[in-house]
Write a protein that holds these residues in place. Sequence first.
Motif, PDB file in Angstrom:
ATOM      1  N   ASP A   1      30.188  70.378  14.000  1.00 16.93           N
ATOM      2  CA  ASP A   1      30.162  69.429  15.104  1.00 16.93           C
ATOM      3  C   ASP A   1      29.099  68.365  14.834  1.00 16.93           C
ATOM      4  O   ASP A   1      27.932  68.682  14.589  1.00 16.93           O
ATOM      5  CB  ASP A   1      29.857  70.161  16.413  1.00 16.93           C
ATOM      6  CG  ASP A   1      30.021  69.264  17.619  1.00 16.93           C
ATOM      7  OD1 ASP A   1      29.200  68.346  17.787  1.00 16.93           O
ATOM      8  OD2 ASP A   1      30.964  69.482  18.400  1.00 16.93           O
TER       9      ASP A   1
ATOM     10  N   GLU B   1      31.441  75.014  13.712  1.00 14.80           N
ATOM     11  CA  GLU B   1      32.474  75.342  14.693  1.00 14.80           C
ATOM     12  C   GLU B   1      33.516  76.285  14.114  1.00 14.80           C
ATOM     13  O   GLU B   1      34.089  77.100  14.835  1.00 14.80           O
ATOM     14  CB  GLU B   1      33.144  74.073  15.210  1.00 14.80           C
ATOM     15  CG  GLU B   1      32.292  73.288  16.185  1.00 14.80           C
ATOM     16  CD  GLU B   1      33.112  72.313  17.011  1.00 14.80           C
ATOM     17  OE1 GLU B   1      34.246  71.992  16.594  1.00 14.80           O
ATOM     18  OE2 GLU B   1      32.621  71.878  18.061  1.00 14.80           O
TER      19      GLU B   1
ATOM     20  N   GLU C   1      38.110  80.679  26.539  1.00 16.56           N
ATOM     21  CA  GLU C   1      37.071  80.278  25.593  1.00 16.56           C
ATOM     22  C   GLU C   1      36.454  81.529  24.970  1.00 16.56           C
ATOM     23  O   GLU C   1      35.931  82.390  25.676  1.00 16.56           O
ATOM     24  CB  GLU C   1      35.981  79.453  26.287  1.00 16.56           C
ATOM     25  CG  GLU C   1      36.427  78.074  26.729  1.00 16.56           C
ATOM     26  CD  GLU C   1      36.727  77.146  25.557  1.00 16.56           C
ATOM     27  OE1 GLU C   1      36.227  77.407  24.441  1.00 16.56           O
ATOM     28  OE2 GLU C   1      37.464  76.166  25.762  1.00 16.56           O
TER      29      GLU C   1
ATOM     30  N   VAL D   1      32.574  78.559  19.515  1.00 17.63           N
ATOM     31  CA  VAL D   1      32.704  77.887  20.804  1.00 17.63           C
ATOM     32  C   VAL D   1      31.818  76.653  20.775  1.00 17.63           C
ATOM     33  O   VAL D   1      30.697  76.693  20.260  1.00 17.63           O
ATOM     34  CB  VAL D   1      32.279  78.826  21.951  1.00 17.63           C
ATOM     35  CG1 VAL D   1      32.378  78.114  23.285  1.00 17.63           C
ATOM     36  CG2 VAL D   1      33.131  80.079  21.956  1.00 17.63           C
ATOM     37  N   SER D   2      32.314  75.558  21.304  1.00 20.05           N
ATOM     38  CA  SER D   2      31.579  74.298  21.282  1.00 20.05           C
ATOM     39  C   SER D   2      30.253  74.415  22.035  1.00 20.05           C
ATOM     40  O   SER D   2      30.223  74.798  23.207  1.00 20.05           O
ATOM     41  CB  SER D   2      32.427  73.185  21.908  1.00 20.05           C
ATOM     42  OG  SER D   2      31.649  72.032  22.147  1.00 20.05           O
TER      43      SER D   2
ATOM     44  N   GLU E   1      28.472  71.919  22.843  1.00 17.82           N
ATOM     45  CA  GLU E   1      28.502  70.845  23.835  1.00 17.82           C
ATOM     46  C   GLU E   1      29.158  71.329  25.123  1.00 17.82           C
ATOM     47  O   GLU E   1      28.695  71.026  26.231  1.00 17.82           O
ATOM     48  CB  GLU E   1      29.268  69.644  23.271  1.00 17.82           C
ATOM     49  CG  GLU E   1      29.183  68.391  24.114  1.00 17.82           C
ATOM     50  CD  GLU E   1      27.786  67.803  24.189  1.00 17.82           C
ATOM     51  OE1 GLU E   1      27.526  67.037  25.137  1.00 17.82           O
ATOM     52  OE2 GLU E   1      26.952  68.118  23.311  1.00 17.82           O
ATOM     53  N   LEU E   2      30.240  72.111  24.990  1.00 13.80           N
ATOM     54  CA  LEU E   2      30.900  72.682  26.165  1.00 13.80           C
ATOM     55  C   LEU E   2      29.961  73.633  26.897  1.00 13.80           C
ATOM     56  O   LEU E   2      29.888  73.624  28.135  1.00 13.80           O
ATOM     57  CB  LEU E   2      32.167  73.422  25.740  1.00 13.80           C
ATOM     58  CG  LEU E   2      32.872  74.229  26.836  1.00 13.80           C
ATOM     59  CD1 LEU E   2      33.389  73.306  27.935  1.00 13.80           C
ATOM     60  CD2 LEU E   2      34.015  75.049  26.250  1.00 13.80           C
TER      61      LEU E   2
ATOM     62  N   GLU F   1      27.533  71.681  28.952  1.00 18.96           N
ATOM     63  CA  GLU F   1      28.162  71.095  30.138  1.00 18.96           C
ATOM     64  C   GLU F   1      28.354  72.150  31.230  1.00 18.96           C
ATOM     65  O   GLU F   1      28.109  71.888  32.412  1.00 18.96           O
ATOM     66  CB  GLU F   1      29.509  70.481  29.756  1.00 18.96           C
ATOM     67  CG  GLU F   1      29.403  69.230  28.893  1.00 18.96           C
ATOM     68  CD  GLU F   1      30.758  68.706  28.469  1.00 18.96           C
ATOM     69  OE1 GLU F   1      31.781  69.296  28.905  1.00 18.96           O
ATOM     70  OE2 GLU F   1      30.818  67.726  27.709  1.00 18.96           O
ATOM     71  N   LEU F   2      28.798  73.335  30.825  1.00 23.81           N
ATOM     72  CA  LEU F   2      29.020  74.398  31.802  1.00 23.81           C
ATOM     73  C   LEU F   2      27.702  74.911  32.379  1.00 23.81           C
ATOM     74  O   LEU F   2      27.621  75.240  33.567  1.00 23.81           O
ATOM     75  CB  LEU F   2      29.797  75.548  31.153  1.00 23.81           C
ATOM     76  CG  LEU F   2      31.247  75.236  30.758  1.00 23.81           C
ATOM     77  CD1 LEU F   2      31.863  76.411  30.013  1.00 23.81           C
ATOM     78  CD2 LEU F   2      32.075  74.905  31.992  1.00 23.81           C
TER      79      LEU F   2
END
Length: 206
Positions: A17, A24, A104, A123-124, A126-127, A130-131
């Motif tokens: 990433d 990733e 996920e 798993v990202s 970045e995700l 955000e979560l």
Amino acid sequence: MANARRNLNAAYMIQIDKLTGRVESYHNNRTDQEGKVTYTREQCWNRAEVFLQRVFPEYAEYLQLEVERTVMDAHEEELEETELNDREWFFLPLFIDQYRVKLERASIIVCKITGEVLLYRGVSMELIRELKACRFEVVISSEEALSRYVDQLEVDLKWFYDDRTRSYRLIFDPILTPKETKVAHETQRTLEYIDAKSGELIWCRT
């Protein structure tokens, strides 16, 4: 956003990433892994953990190893059917603040002959960030959620023939479909989740 230069003949393929610099995905394409199976599932998991600590140092905070198998995607299922004898599969669903994130998860395949990691899907990060920023908090209690679940629950009695005992048994078959839409021509839906913040019933089509 991932940085990937494709060379399908390469022995190893790695996807990184750009935003986080994290790995990733990783794929070991070597074809010289022949011989006798020497690694147990526990030993394979130890090798998988070492790999995870390198590519995802915080994995223990977000990932939990599945004890039982869940539904695999078509590609994973095809691979497992053809390569089950010399590979161990590990699935690690993503959790944020103790809540599992649907669809996920990370997956790792380890060769039982060499102990090498053959495939990793992460798993990202970045995700995850955000979560984490959403700060999920449960509003309704478990008792209230159960009450809403039970309110939608109906039971259908069915006769079931057991080949093993050669006898019939009366089975209580739970039905969880919206009471207001139980019409023959309508698409059937079943209750899948209850929103922990709003108490909303979340249905999925069957």
